[in-house]
Write a protein that holds these residues in place. Structure first.
Motif, mmCIF file in Angstrom:
data_model
loop_
_atom_site.group_PDB
_atom_site.id
_atom_site.type_symbol
_atom_site.label_atom_id
_atom_site.label_comp_id
_atom_site.label_asym_id
_atom_site.label_seq_id
_atom_site.Cartn_x
_atom_site.Cartn_y
_atom_site.Cartn_z
ATOM 1 N N THR A 161 0.860 -1.177 0.000
ATOM 2 C CA THR A 161 0.000 0.000 0.000
ATOM 3 C C THR A 161 0.896 1.225 0.000
ATOM 4 O OG1 THR A 161 -1.701 -1.153 1.275
ATOM 5 C CG2 THR A 161 -1.813 1.247 1.264
ATOM 6 N N ILE A 162 0.648 2.118 -0.940
ATOM 7 C CA ILE A 162 1.481 3.311 -1.046
ATOM 8 C C ILE A 162 0.599 4.545 -0.916
ATOM 9 C CG2 ILE A 162 3.058 4.601 -2.554
ATOM 10 C CD1 ILE A 162 3.630 1.646 -3.738
ATOM 11 N N THR A 163 0.920 5.356 0.068
ATOM 12 C CA THR A 163 0.192 6.617 0.276
ATOM 13 C C THR A 163 1.212 7.753 0.336
ATOM 14 O OG1 THR A 163 0.351 6.539 2.682
ATOM 15 C CG2 THR A 163 -1.506 5.362 1.694
ATOM 16 N N ASP A 164 0.722 8.975 0.511
ATOM 17 C CA ASP A 164 1.647 10.105 0.646
ATOM 18 C C ASP A 164 2.520 9.949 1.890
ATOM 19 O OD1 ASP A 164 0.816 11.342 -1.620
ATOM 20 O OD2 ASP A 164 -0.474 12.817 -0.636
ATOM 21 N N ALA A 165 1.973 9.342 2.921
ATOM 22 C CA ALA A 165 2.679 9.282 4.209
ATOM 23 C C ALA A 165 3.639 8.109 4.326
ATOM 24 C CB ALA A 165 1.658 9.214 5.352
ATOM 25 N N ARG A 166 3.302 6.981 3.725
ATOM 26 C CA ARG A 166 4.130 5.786 3.941
ATOM 27 C C ARG A 166 3.968 4.753 2.827
ATOM 28 N NH1 ARG A 166 0.104 5.961 7.463
ATOM 29 N NH2 ARG A 166 1.456 7.097 8.881
ATOM 30 N N VAL A 167 4.987 3.881 2.777
ATOM 31 C CA VAL A 167 4.938 2.710 1.898
ATOM 32 C C VAL A 167 4.918 1.488 2.820
ATOM 33 C CG1 VAL A 167 6.130 1.405 0.098
ATOM 34 C CG2 VAL A 167 6.254 3.915 0.120
ATOM 35 N N SER A 168 3.865 0.710 2.731
ATOM 36 C CA SER A 168 3.750 -0.505 3.554
ATOM 37 C C SER A 168 3.844 -1.719 2.645
ATOM 38 C CB SER A 168 2.406 -0.539 4.290
ATOM 39 O OG SER A 168 2.205 0.657 4.997
ATOM 40 N N ILE A 169 4.751 -2.618 2.975
ATOM 41 C CA ILE A 169 4.929 -3.819 2.147
ATOM 42 C C ILE A 169 5.012 -5.033 3.074
ATOM 43 C CG2 ILE A 169 6.397 -5.019 0.470
ATOM 44 C CD1 ILE A 169 7.468 -2.369 -0.462
ATOM 45 N N ALA A 170 4.285 -6.080 2.719
ATOM 46 C CA ALA A 170 4.391 -7.349 3.453
ATOM 47 C C ALA A 170 4.804 -8.437 2.461
ATOM 48 C CB ALA A 170 3.068 -7.693 4.110
ATOM 49 N N VAL A 171 5.794 -9.217 2.849
ATOM 50 C CA VAL A 171 6.266 -10.331 2.015
ATOM 51 C C VAL A 171 6.030 -11.612 2.807
ATOM 52 C CG1 VAL A 171 8.286 -11.386 0.926
ATOM 53 C CG2 VAL A 171 7.999 -8.891 0.864
ATOM 54 N N GLU A 172 5.271 -12.543 2.222
ATOM 55 C CA GLU A 172 4.907 -13.758 2.963
ATOM 56 C C GLU A 172 5.192 -14.993 2.117
ATOM 57 O OE1 GLU A 172 1.078 -13.561 4.746
ATOM 58 O OE2 GLU A 172 1.407 -15.407 5.897
ATOM 59 N N ASP A 173 5.772 -15.996 2.748
ATOM 60 C CA ASP A 173 6.007 -17.263 2.043
ATOM 61 C C ASP A 173 5.239 -18.382 2.734
ATOM 62 O OD1 ASP A 173 7.791 -18.935 3.907
ATOM 63 O OD2 ASP A 173 8.884 -17.044 3.871
ATOM 64 N N PRO A 174 4.940 -19.460 1.998
ATOM 65 C CA PRO A 174 4.169 -20.565 2.575
ATOM 66 C C PRO A 174 5.056 -21.643 3.212
ATOM 67 C CG PRO A 174 4.320 -20.854 0.211
ATOM 68 C CD PRO A 174 5.126 -19.639 0.536
ATOM 69 N N GLY A 175 6.307 -21.307 3.474
ATOM 70 C CA GLY A 175 7.258 -22.282 4.025
ATOM 71 C C GLY A 175 7.027 -22.566 5.501
ATOM 72 N N PRO A 176 7.980 -23.259 6.133
ATOM 73 C CA PRO A 176 7.805 -23.687 7.525
ATOM 74 C C PRO A 176 8.019 -22.574 8.556
ATOM 75 C CG PRO A 176 9.918 -24.443 6.662
ATOM 76 C CD PRO A 176 9.201 -23.779 5.527
ATOM 77 N N GLY A 177 8.500 -21.400 8.111
ATOM 78 C CA GLY A 177 8.768 -20.312 9.045
ATOM 79 C C GLY A 177 10.135 -20.451 9.696
ATOM 80 N N PHE A 178 10.498 -19.459 10.505
ATOM 81 C CA PHE A 178 11.784 -19.492 11.200
ATOM 82 C C PHE A 178 11.729 -18.527 12.377
ATOM 83 C CE2 PHE A 178 14.361 -15.596 10.259
ATOM 84 C CZ PHE A 178 13.386 -14.906 9.570
ATOM 85 N N ASP A 179 12.743 -18.622 13.243
ATOM 86 C CA ASP A 179 12.807 -17.729 14.393
ATOM 87 C C ASP A 179 13.751 -16.572 14.061
ATOM 88 O OD1 ASP A 179 13.088 -16.399 16.731
ATOM 89 O OD2 ASP A 179 13.663 -18.137 17.932
ATOM 90 N N PRO A 180 13.216 -15.370 13.841
ATOM 91 C CA PRO A 180 14.076 -14.239 13.450
ATOM 92 C C PRO A 180 15.140 -13.916 14.508
ATOM 93 C CG PRO A 180 11.743 -13.662 13.272
ATOM 94 C CD PRO A 180 11.806 -14.997 13.931
ATOM 95 N N ASP A 181 14.871 -14.291 15.763
ATOM 96 C CA ASP A 181 15.862 -14.012 16.818
ATOM 97 C C ASP A 181 17.105 -14.896 16.687
ATOM 98 O OD1 ASP A 181 14.244 -12.072 17.877
ATOM 99 O OD2 ASP A 181 13.212 -13.474 19.213
ATOM 100 N N ASP A 182 16.998 -15.943 15.871
ATOM 101 C CA ASP A 182 18.142 -16.856 15.678
ATOM 102 C C ASP A 182 19.149 -16.347 14.653
ATOM 103 O OD1 ASP A 182 17.477 -18.681 17.515
ATOM 104 O OD2 ASP A 182 16.662 -20.175 16.123
ATOM 105 N N VAL A 183 18.822 -15.233 13.977
ATOM 106 C CA VAL A 183 19.721 -14.728 12.932
ATOM 107 C C VAL A 183 20.888 -13.993 13.597
ATOM 108 C CG1 VAL A 183 19.902 -13.207 10.916
ATOM 109 C CG2 VAL A 183 17.802 -14.493 11.320
ATOM 110 N N PRO A 184 22.139 -14.440 13.350
ATOM 111 C CA PRO A 184 23.269 -13.799 14.012
ATOM 112 C C PRO A 184 23.516 -12.380 13.503
ATOM 113 C CG PRO A 184 24.007 -15.593 12.569
ATOM 114 C CD PRO A 184 22.528 -15.540 12.489
ATOM 115 N N ASP A 185 24.122 -11.548 14.351
ATOM 116 C CA ASP A 185 24.428 -10.166 13.979
ATOM 117 C C ASP A 185 25.582 -10.162 12.962
ATOM 118 O OD1 ASP A 185 25.169 -7.549 13.751
ATOM 119 O OD2 ASP A 185 25.766 -7.300 15.845
ATOM 120 N N PRO A 186 25.302 -9.736 11.714
ATOM 121 C CA PRO A 186 26.354 -9.804 10.694
ATOM 122 C C PRO A 186 27.459 -8.768 10.897
ATOM 123 C CG PRO A 186 24.399 -8.739 9.792
ATOM 124 C CD PRO A 186 24.050 -9.171 11.180
ATOM 125 N N THR A 187 27.215 -7.784 11.796
ATOM 126 C CA THR A 187 28.250 -6.765 12.023
ATOM 127 C C THR A 187 29.148 -7.127 13.206
ATOM 128 O OG1 THR A 187 26.840 -5.420 13.449
ATOM 129 C CG2 THR A 187 26.769 -4.942 11.088
#
Lengths: 134, 119
Positions: free
Chosen positions: A68-94
């Motif tokens: 959804t794109i408006t004057d105030a913001r761009v909202s985007i959702a990306v969804e896959d039908p896979g098994p999911g994952f725990d985002p907290d498990d992603v290591p800090d790349p820096t």
């Protein structure tokens, strides 16, 4: 402007989706830096969905992109039908020990360039918002 | 576009292999893989690889492209070579900065500056 698109891992289709979003952002007068930020985040989110989310699913399985794109913001959702994952498990790349690892930077870039990014549905759905800068 | 078509312009000057991206967007996974393979071939065929990668054409690049650059960096270092990057757009420079990869890569403002720095 709002749309919901089912899209397979196919570059012409991805470029077409991006062309629609870019055109809508231009209609709403977003600056080049905003367009750069949203494109980067969208590309990284779709890459993660195709590469990791759909890893064990048949080739050609589509993901869903809602935007959804408006004057105030761009909202985007990306969804896959896979098994999911725990985002907290992603290591800090820096972190020093991860700095020279080839992968793992997509999420960092999404969080850096978007105003808000949140995983839902056990990591299958990433909701991102880019607020127009003041 | 044929799958095997190169996405790089490669020239030699003063013992340095100068590589320029032909695409404005380095986003597509298959293209990134092909670019990585092409540059790896160059490194593998040199005992003392000196590579200058010119980003003057590049408007967008993904984290997968950064990953390929890191792999290239490792390969060159393992052969005691040199890798220098030049002409990076300020928006992409920021991507290097956010990911702290500006600490890993040697980045020059332009090609002349980079060429002078090669040992």
């Amino acid at each position: 402007m709002s749309a919901s698109v089912h899209i397979p891992n196919d570059r012409p289709r991805i470029d077409q989706l991006w062309g629609d979003i870019e055109a809508a952002m231009q209609v709403h007068g977003y600056a080049a830096a905003s367009v750069f930020a949203v494109r980067l985040a969208l590309e990284e989110a779709m890459t993660n969905a195709f590469k990791h989310g759909l890893k064990d699913l048949p080739e050609g399985t589509p993901i869903t992109v809602d935007y959804t794109i408006t004057d105030a913001r761009v909202s985007i959702a990306v969804e896959d039908p896979g098994p999911g994952f725990d985002p907290d498990d992603v290591p800090d790349p820096t972190a020093e020990e991860n700095l020279t690892r080839p992968g793992g930077r997509g999420l960092l870039l999404i969080r850096s360039y978007m105003t808000h990014a949140e995983f839902k549905n056990q990591g299958r759905r990433l909701e991102m918002v880019y607020e127009r800068p003041d | 576009m044929p799958a095997e078509e190169t996405r790089l312009r490669i020239t030699e000057q003063d013992g340095v292999t100068r590589i320029e991206f032909l695409d404005r967007n380095i986003l597509d996974e298959a293209s990134i893989q092909r670019i990585g393979e092409e540059i790896t071939d160059i490194i593998d065929n040199s005992s003392d690889p000196k590579l200058l990668i010119n980003f003057s054409q590049v408007d967008h690049m993904s984290s997968a492209a950064l990953g390929t650059l890191i792999t290239i960096h490792h390969k060159i270092r393992n052969r005691s070579g040199e890798l220098r990057l030049a002409n990076i757009d300020p928006q992409i420079q920021e991507v290097f900065s956010i990911t702290k990869l500006d600490r890993i890569f040697t980045i020059h403002e332009d090609v002349d500056d980079a060429m002078k720095a090669f040992g």
